[in-house]
Design an enzyme around this catalytic site. Structure first.
Site, short mmCIF file in Angstrom:
data_model
loop_
_atom_site.label_atom_id
_atom_site.label_comp_id
_atom_site.label_asym_id
_atom_site.label_seq_id
_atom_site.Cartn_x
_atom_site.Cartn_y
_atom_site.Cartn_z
N ARG A 117 -24.50 13.25 41.75
CA ARG A 117 -23.64 13.83 40.79
C ARG A 117 -22.16 13.18 40.93
NH1 ARG A 117 -23.21 19.45 37.84
NH2 ARG A 117 -25.01 18.69 36.75
N LYS A 154 -13.03 8.81 54.21
CA LYS A 154 -12.66 7.67 54.93
C LYS A 154 -12.63 6.16 54.21
CE LYS A 154 -14.46 9.78 59.14
NZ LYS A 154 -15.66 9.63 60.13
N HIS A 182 -26.55 12.73 31.56
CA HIS A 182 -27.11 13.79 32.59
C HIS A 182 -28.90 14.04 32.16
CE1 HIS A 182 -27.93 17.13 34.76
NE2 HIS A 182 -27.19 18.18 34.40
N ARG A 188 -26.67 24.91 39.04
CA ARG A 188 -27.93 24.69 38.84
C ARG A 188 -28.65 23.69 39.14
NH1 ARG A 188 -25.69 27.95 35.64
NH2 ARG A 188 -24.08 26.74 35.76
N THR A 189 -28.14 22.58 38.78
CA THR A 189 -28.57 21.17 39.25
C THR A 189 -29.32 21.04 40.42
OG1 THR A 189 -27.56 20.23 37.02
CG2 THR A 189 -28.66 18.65 38.38
C1 NCD Z 1 -23.84 20.80 32.46
C2 NCD Z 1 -23.25 19.51 33.41
O1 NCD Z 1 -23.07 19.80 34.40
O2 NCD Z 1 -23.01 18.58 32.41
N1 NCD Z 1 -24.24 21.72 33.50
C3 NCD Z 1 -25.35 21.57 34.18
O3 NCD Z 1 -25.85 20.59 34.63
N2 NCD Z 1 -26.50 22.71 33.83
C4 NCD Z 1 -22.97 21.19 31.52
C5 NCD Z 1 -21.61 21.38 31.74
O4 NCD Z 1 -21.15 21.68 32.87
O5 NCD Z 1 -21.12 22.11 30.57
#
Ligand code: NCD
Length: 296
Positions: free
Chosen positions: A102, A81, A130, A51-52
């Protein structure tokens, strides 16, 4: 608050008015956005995402901007590297206008920011934060309830390792909210994320009736030492149709997704289930955030 040119690393950067201003802008984005033509965003993901990353990319494209993306920095970038995160940030920032990152380690996104010449947005750093998921969770509730003050917000699951409950808790501190933390013993909400008015329980069935928001989360398997440790907690809570009978008629069930087994599929057709709507809202919130960071 001033969004223009800022790195968005932590929920602690926001304030109440800044959040409400962002939510108003997100609502406007629901009827279409633009204005970032010629701007470029890079998405650097060192940890899996469905999703993100798509949500940020969808947001940027809907604003008329462009994207360059690496979904697996660990396997396919100069990370292999042994390039430092700081250098990677500096280099990528020469080519784009905003970077979304991320990473599995807490604090690592801040490291990548070190020498970046453009704003960096945290899309999840380990068990830390997050922020944009927190923003879209609050937006989803704000849009439906018209307000966040006065709500009882339940958080259920792995409150220790989940960066989503951490970010929700930190953002909700700007509002008058009562928290109900529900977790198995050992996965409680860390002290540093607790504030204000809260109660705690191990038993979802017992407290579900108090909640206006039932924010579910998965046990974060990737944060445990081994499978055996994880299995101690897996399946701790399963929200099913039976349990929903005890919830308020106008409760909202949130989940950042992916789910494992903590919400039974039968709950999807309950009008109180909002987790797919959250996904849609995430695009509008990220559109608003990108527009504010790049244009002010
Ligand atoms: C979450 C995450 O990556 O922290 N997912 C997301 O971004 N929608 C929640 C999770 O992975 O449980």
């Amino acid at each position: 608050m001033d969004y223009k040119g800022q790195h968005i690393l932590s929920t602690k950067q926001f304030d109440r008015d800044g959040l409400l201003e962002l939510f108003e802008e997100a609502k406007e984005m629901e009827s279409g956005g633009g204005g970032l033509s010629g701007k470029l965003m890079a998405t650097l993901f060192y940890e899996p995402s469905t999703r993100t990353r798509f949500s940020f990319e969808s947001a940027m494209l809907r604003l008329g901007g462009g994207i360059i993306s690496n979904a697996d920095m660990v396997a396919t970038s100069s990370h292999r590297k042994k390039e430092s995160l700081e250098d990677t940030g500096k280099v990528v920032s020469q080519m784009v206008d905003v970077i979304v990152v991320r990473h599995p380690e807490e604090g690592s996104v801040a490291e990548l920011v070190g020498k970046s010449d453009v704003p960096v947005i945290n899309a999840g750093d380990g068990a830390g934060e997050h922020p944009t998921q927190g923003l879209l969770d609050l937006y989803t509730v704000w849009k439906e309830k018209g307000d966040l003050d006065g709500l009882t917000w339940g958080m259920v699951g792995d409150l220790k390792n989940g960066r989503v409950p951490h970010s929700q808790a930190d953002l909700l501190k700007y509002f008058d909210v009562k928290f109900v933390y529900v977790s198995p013993p050992g996965l409680e909400m860390p002290e540093k994320y607790r504030a204000g008015n809260y109660s705690e329980s191990n038993d979802l069935r017992e407290v579900i009736g108090e909640m206006d928001v039932i924010a579910m989360t998965r046990v974060q398997s990737e944060r445990f030492k081994n499978e055996e440790e994880y299995k101690k907690y897996a399946g701790s809570y399963v929200l099913d149709a039976g349990m929903m009978k005890g919830a308020k008629k106008d409760a909202m069930v949130l989940h950042p997704l992916p789910r494992v087994d903590e919400i039974a599929v039968e709950v999807d057709s309950d009008p109180r289930a909002k987790y797919f709507e959250q996904v849609k809202n995430g695009v509008f919130v990220r559109m608003a955030l990108l527009a504010k960071v790049l244009k002010g």
